[in-house]
Design a protein around this motif. Structure first.
Motif, mmCIF file in Angstrom:
data_model
loop_
_atom_site.group_PDB
_atom_site.id
_atom_site.type_symbol
_atom_site.label_atom_id
_atom_site.label_comp_id
_atom_site.label_asym_id
_atom_site.label_seq_id
_atom_site.Cartn_x
_atom_site.Cartn_y
_atom_site.Cartn_z
ATOM 1 N N GLY A 156 33.315 41.305 42.518
ATOM 2 C CA GLY A 156 33.814 42.676 42.534
ATOM 3 C C GLY A 156 34.518 43.034 41.227
ATOM 4 N N LEU A 157 34.633 44.339 40.990
ATOM 5 C CA LEU A 157 35.175 44.817 39.714
ATOM 6 C C LEU A 157 36.403 45.692 39.935
ATOM 7 C CD1 LEU A 157 34.561 45.015 36.590
ATOM 8 C CD2 LEU A 157 33.331 47.129 37.135
ATOM 9 N N ASN A 184 48.545 44.312 31.758
ATOM 10 C CA ASN A 184 47.527 43.845 30.807
ATOM 11 C C ASN A 184 47.675 42.346 30.559
ATOM 12 O OD1 ASN A 184 46.228 46.309 30.412
ATOM 13 N ND2 ASN A 184 47.586 46.907 28.732
ATOM 14 N N GLU A 185 48.920 41.892 30.385
ATOM 15 C CA GLU A 185 49.149 40.461 30.151
ATOM 16 C C GLU A 185 48.786 39.639 31.369
ATOM 17 O OE1 GLU A 185 52.671 39.155 28.251
ATOM 18 O OE2 GLU A 185 52.681 40.846 26.853
ATOM 19 N N LYS A 186 49.155 40.177 32.523
ATOM 20 C CA LYS A 186 48.857 39.477 33.774
ATOM 21 C C LYS A 186 47.345 39.323 33.971
ATOM 22 C CE LYS A 186 49.490 40.914 38.515
ATOM 23 N NZ LYS A 186 50.441 41.225 39.616
ATOM 24 N N ILE A 187 46.602 40.388 33.731
ATOM 25 C CA ILE A 187 45.145 40.326 33.906
ATOM 26 C C ILE A 187 44.526 39.365 32.889
ATOM 27 C CG2 ILE A 187 42.985 41.624 33.766
ATOM 28 C CD1 ILE A 187 44.491 44.098 34.755
ATOM 29 N N ARG A 192 41.404 33.973 37.730
ATOM 30 C CA ARG A 192 40.456 34.429 38.753
ATOM 31 C C ARG A 192 39.511 35.516 38.245
ATOM 32 N NH1 ARG A 192 44.445 36.616 43.082
ATOM 33 N NH2 ARG A 192 45.251 37.449 41.114
ATOM 34 N N VAL A 193 39.814 36.069 37.061
ATOM 35 C CA VAL A 193 38.982 37.175 36.575
ATOM 36 C C VAL A 193 38.431 36.930 35.174
ATOM 37 C CG1 VAL A 193 40.249 38.895 37.947
ATOM 38 C CG2 VAL A 193 40.926 38.489 35.570
ATOM 39 N N GLU A 194 37.278 37.546 34.907
ATOM 40 C CA GLU A 194 36.793 37.719 33.540
ATOM 41 C C GLU A 194 37.124 39.157 33.186
ATOM 42 O OE1 GLU A 194 32.643 36.741 33.637
ATOM 43 O OE2 GLU A 194 33.043 34.586 33.664
ATOM 44 N N GLN A 195 37.611 39.396 31.962
ATOM 45 C CA GLN A 195 38.112 40.739 31.685
ATOM 46 C C GLN A 195 37.866 41.152 30.247
ATOM 47 O OE1 GLN A 195 40.694 38.895 29.277
ATOM 48 N NE2 GLN A 195 41.433 40.953 29.716
ATOM 49 N N LEU A 206 38.899 46.281 32.251
ATOM 50 C CA LEU A 206 37.924 45.859 33.259
ATOM 51 C C LEU A 206 38.196 44.413 33.641
ATOM 52 C CD1 LEU A 206 34.528 47.135 31.727
ATOM 53 C CD2 LEU A 206 36.056 48.329 33.314
ATOM 54 N N ALA A 207 38.246 44.155 34.940
ATOM 55 C CA ALA A 207 38.469 42.781 35.421
ATOM 56 C C ALA A 207 37.491 42.487 36.550
ATOM 57 C CB ALA A 207 39.909 42.614 35.915
ATOM 58 N N ARG A 208 36.643 41.484 36.318
ATOM 59 C CA ARG A 208 35.658 41.102 37.337
ATOM 60 C C ARG A 208 36.109 39.805 37.985
ATOM 61 N NH1 ARG A 208 30.385 38.700 37.866
ATOM 62 N NH2 ARG A 208 30.714 37.585 35.920
ATOM 63 N N LYS A 209 36.254 39.839 39.295
ATOM 64 C CA LYS A 209 36.721 38.660 40.036
ATOM 65 C C LYS A 209 35.618 37.602 40.041
ATOM 66 C CE LYS A 209 38.603 37.582 44.634
ATOM 67 N NZ LYS A 209 39.105 38.196 45.882
ATOM 68 N N VAL A 210 35.915 36.426 39.510
ATOM 69 C CA VAL A 210 34.890 35.379 39.443
ATOM 70 C C VAL A 210 35.227 34.172 40.316
ATOM 71 C CG1 VAL A 210 34.011 36.035 37.172
ATOM 72 C CG2 VAL A 210 35.938 34.433 37.332
ATOM 73 N N ARG A 211 36.453 34.128 40.840
ATOM 74 C CA ARG A 211 36.796 33.070 41.785
ATOM 75 C C ARG A 211 37.954 33.485 42.672
ATOM 76 N NH1 ARG A 211 38.239 30.897 36.803
ATOM 77 N NH2 ARG A 211 36.303 29.704 36.741
#
Ligand code: SAH
Ligand code: CA
Length: 211
Positions: A156-157, A184-187, A192-195, A206-211
């Motif tokens: 998910g995005l 921004n720093e947290k993301i 858990r995300v690629e961003q 943009l942050a895509r959940k990868v795990r």
């Protein structure tokens, strides 16, 4: 120079259609803070993100007069659904009127109330979303991101608007700027995300959940 290049970008990005131009104009003429609507360029980008990702279930935090909701919903498949929430009864009345005019507007469900409550209800109801667009009060951004992570599956995005806050993230001088800079720093450090942090308009993270 910056204004000129923004103008050039706008001129070289197609309108989303007459309904969107009418909504933008009515918003400018009748509502406070019309610059809050995402507008043509970000509207087209959101629409493209929905199309490319194949998202069918979308959650929006921050409806205002409906421009971004209408843009995203226009790219949904036939069975697609978008929930959008806001606390402003005046701006969302304009939004609902435009949703009613659009052939795809029936895919949009408007929920009035604090977004933290709406998201908590959605988590409790075990609802799932493929894409969450965060664009409401900035001091709650971190809460919205946390709730969004609970609402999307792996793949998910999450799309966070105003991620650059006119550049104020460089030296935060307000609660809003501080909240955005912290998110921004947290993301960027969340495993858990690629961003990617984009400089489109006022910044889009943009942050895509990868795990
Ligand atoms: N995405 C919109 C713009 C959103 S502007 C567009 O493209 O037109 C931000 C919106 O967040 C405002 O309409 C404001 O009323 C709403 N908002 C502020 N605090 C909120 C809260 N606690 N819960 C839900 N919405 C909120
Ligand atoms: Ca915004």
């Amino acid at each position: 120079v910056l204004d000129e290049i923004e103008q050039y970008i706008h001129q070289h990005t197609a309108s989303l259609g007459e309904l969107f131009d009418a909504l933008a104009e009515e918003t400018r003429e009748t509502l406070p803070l019309p610059q809050m609507q995402v507008g043509r360029v970000e509207g087209q980008l959101l629409r493209m993100l929905i199309q490319l990702s194949g998202a069918a279930r979308v959650l929006e935090i921050g409806t205002y007069s409906g421009y971004s909701a209408l843009a995203m919903a226009s790219a949904l498949p036939a069975e697609g659904h978008l929930i959008t929430c806001d606390i402003d009864p005046v701006a969302t009345q304009v939004a609902q009127r435009y949703f009613d005019k659009a052939p795809w507007g029936s895919k949009i469900e408007l929920r009035l109330g604090p977004a933290v409550d709406t998201m908590r209800d959605l988590v409790r109801a075990e609802r799932r979303f493929d894409l969450v667009f965060i664009d409401a009060d900035k001091t709650n951004y971190s809460n919205y991101f946390d709730a969004a992570m609970d609402l999307i599956p792996v793949g998910g995005l999450i799309v966070v608007d105003n991620a650059l806050w006119s550049g104020a993230v460089l030296a935060p001088d307000s609660e809003d700027a501080t909240a955005i800079a912290q998110l921004n720093e947290k993301i960027a450090s969340d495993p858990r995300v690629e961003q990617v942090l984009l400089s489109v308009r006022d910044g889009i993270h943009l942050a895509r959940k990868v795990r």
